[in-house]
Design a protein around this motif. Structure first.
Motif: not given
Ligand code: NAP
Length: 184
Positions: A64, A85-86, A129
């Motif tokens: 997004t 975020t990873s 998610s």
């Protein structure tokens, strides 16, 4: 997902004093996105989102966030974007990275306190998610209900409406701004 990874601690207490507010535009068929974008062009909804979230922290997933960067050329002005975020992303001054949900809430609380004059709401702005992982922790849900059934590839997760009560509904031509509050 496991209890350990939801943004509540073991005693069930939420790990933030701010109200957690989901904000989403969802079509009658549950669709919220297509090819990384929203599948409609609704300036009234963009204005509503801007007015509602202005001067608050806004938590969103990396997909997004990248969609917004592509559309605006920058993160949402006047807000602090917390990007879940990873990855190890470089962000401009009004965006910060969080590698998990707990870190996202912590960064959002810090931003509310230090950058937004003690704002008492943190907005959870998707995508699917991120909505899914925060659903059980939301105090309030601000929904633009789009009275259409567009094609798309991303849907709002199933949510238990019995856990919320509708407190406001503002009908417009083809859509409605609706607000739900957790009732128990
Ligand atoms: N209609 C609406 O109101 C609305 C609102 C928002 C978005 N959308 C739409 O929704 C779609 C995007 O939704 P999406 O579900 O595909 O993507 P998303 O939620 O925006 O981003 C998914 C990414 O977030 C990161 N992430 C999520 N949970 C994480 C966690 N617990 N720890 C670390 N990183 C985590 C991961 O990034 P990494 O891969 O970098 O690790 C993951 O790939 C787009 O079409 C967008 O336009 C619609």
């Amino acid at each position: 997902m496991s209890d350990e990874s939801t943004p509540r601690d073991a005693s069930g207490e939420r790990e933030t004093d701010c109200e957690l507010v989901g904000i989403v535009a969802v079509a009658d068929n549950g669709i919220i996105g297509k090819d990384g974008e929203m599948p409609w062009h609704l300036p009234e909804d963009l204005a509503h989102f801007k007015e509602t979230t202005m001067d608050h922290p806004v938590v969103m997933g990396r997909v997004t966030y990248e969609g917004i960067l592509e559309a605006l050329g920058e993160p949402l002005p006047g807000r602090t974007t917390v990007v879940v975020t990873s990855r190890d992303l470089e962000t401009p001054e009004n965006a910060v990275v969080a590698n998990d949900l707990e870190a996202a809430l912590e960064r959002a609380e810090t931003a509310a306190r230090e950058r937004h004059d003690g704002a008492d709401r943190i907005f959870i702005a998707g995508g699917a998610s991120v909505y899914e992982q925060f659903l059980s922790a939301l105090d309030r849900l601000i929904v633009t209900e789009i009275h259409d059934e567009p094609a798309g590839d991303t849907s709002f997760p199933d949510w238990n409406r019995a856990e919320f009560r509708e407190v406001d509904r503002d009908e417009h031509d083809g859509f409605a701004f609706v607000e739900y509050v957790r009732s128990g």
